[in-house]
Enzyme design. Structure first.
Site, PDB file in Angstrom:
ATOM      1  N   LEU A  65       0.816  -1.201   0.000  1.00  0.00           N
ATOM      2  CA  LEU A  65       0.000   0.000   0.000  1.00  0.00           C
ATOM      3  C   LEU A  65       0.857   1.262   0.000  1.00  0.00           C
ATOM      4  CD1 LEU A  65      -2.839   1.286   0.208  1.00  0.00           C
ATOM      5  CD2 LEU A  65      -2.591   1.181   2.704  1.00  0.00           C
ATOM      6  N   ASP A  66       0.685   2.092  -1.023  1.00  0.00           N
ATOM      7  CA  ASP A  66       1.350   3.401  -1.143  1.00  0.00           C
ATOM      8  C   ASP A  66       2.872   3.291  -1.111  1.00  0.00           C
ATOM      9  OD1 ASP A  66      -1.122   4.690  -1.252  1.00  0.00           O
ATOM     10  OD2 ASP A  66      -1.237   4.895   0.923  1.00  0.00           O
ATOM     11  N   GLU A  67       3.417   2.159  -1.548  1.00  0.00           N
ATOM     12  CA  GLU A  67       4.867   1.949  -1.521  1.00  0.00           C
ATOM     13  C   GLU A  67       5.473   1.837  -2.911  1.00  0.00           C
ATOM     14  OE1 GLU A  67       6.922   1.933   1.000  1.00  0.00           O
ATOM     15  OE2 GLU A  67       5.497   2.037   2.666  1.00  0.00           O
TER      16      GLU A  67
END
Length: 317
Positions: A260-262
């Site tokens: 997530l969001d990486e």
């Protein structure tokens, strides 16, 4: 099928209509300008002679280089990255032969490479939830020709944007996403996308995509996160930013991965705030940053300006 409310099913007639939909005047002008242009993107071990070999190859085939960007990573990385934009008469017809002829050059320098015609717009799908500011920015830039793409469809888990989207002649699909039926919703979304799009744009689509979905479009899903990553990953970043008393808020456009969001960051920007700003102020200011950052990232992807190495991007903007 009955409990997933599609705005319409994809028929062969609708697909043909989308393919034949005429460009706007701005889009047509862009297509004419790019008619004989192609882009060559390369990453390889850094060594002498790479630029000379590329230039000689193109010169021998009558191509004219109009832009060339390059980056040599530090010695401990030892990699070379370049983007070459060139004009070549009858480029589309000659592209297959050009790709075959370049293989020996690529092998000699251990290149990872791709050759993309600039005049063929990438097919895009936009995913959106209720907030439409990023969607509206993309639609406006698409209409003016600033985003040269074939907008195949807009998919949303809410019906709010239907009228806006369909008024532009773009198919709109409403696919509700219930917590207990999320796999079925994703299956319908993937059926709509299958063979129809090259890139998926998450314009404040407030749902987490499954690894299966992400795996269908590696490095081809662009998300806008309403925070200056890596700060405030996940939900409610403006509320957490307010509680932290930040003096800068920002937005981050990145490619989507299973983490997530990486994913690899494409673009970021910030806006200064102070102690007077409420959570509502942060959200209002942030919406402007989000739409600008996402549009930049999408434009750079459409123009083949991004190379990815590990979890980082090299952006020749």
């Amino acid at each position: 099928m009955s409990d997933i409310k599609l705005a319409q099913s994809v028929t062969s007639e609708q697909k043909a209509d989308r393919r034949s939909r005429p460009y706007s005047d701005d889009q047509r002008h862009t297509a004419q300008e790019l008619a004989n242009r192609a882009r060559l993107l390369i990453s390889c071990p850094d060594q002498p002679g790479i630029v000379a070999a590329i230039a000689q190859f193109l010169y021998q085939r009558g191509a004219n280089i109009v832009q060339m960007d390059q980056y040599s990573a530090p010695p401990d990385v030892g990699l070379f990255f370049t983007r070459v934009e060139f004009d070549l008469p009858s480029m589309l017809q000659r592209l297959p032969e050009l790709e075959r002829a370049f293989v020996p050059v690529a092998d000699a320098f251990q290149m990872e490479w791709r050759l993309a015609p600039a005049c063929v717009p990438k097919r895009a799908a936009i995913f959106v939830s209720k907030e439409d500011h990023c969607l509206l920015e993309l639609l406006w830039q698409w209409q003016t020709g600033d985003l040269f793409m074939d907008l195949a469809m807009v998919i949303s888990n809410h019906p709010d944007a239907r009228e806006t989207v369909e008024s532009l002649g773009v198919p709109f699909y409403h696919v509700p996403v219930d917590r207990d039926r999320k796999p079925q919703a994703e299956a319908k979304q993937l059926a709509l996308l299958a063979g129809q799009v090259d890139v998926v744009i998450l314009a404040r689509y407030m749902q987490i995509l499954s690894p299966e979905f992400v795996g269908r479009f590696p490095n081809r899903i662009i998300n806008i996160h309403h925070s200056f990553l890596p700060a405030f990953v996940g939900r409610n970043p403006y509320g957490r930013a307010y509680n932290r008393g930040v003096k800068l808020i920002g937005a981050t456009a990145h490619y989507v991965t299973d983490e997530l969001d990486e994913g690899p960051i494409i673009e970021q920007d910030v806006h200064r705030v102070d102690h007077r700003a409420t959570v509502a102020d942060l959200k209002r200011i942030g919406r402007h940053v989000e739409r600008v950052v996402l549009a930049r990232a999408v434009k750079w992807h459409l123009e083949d300006r991004i190379l990815i190495h590990d979890n980082k991007t090299i952006v020749f903007a």
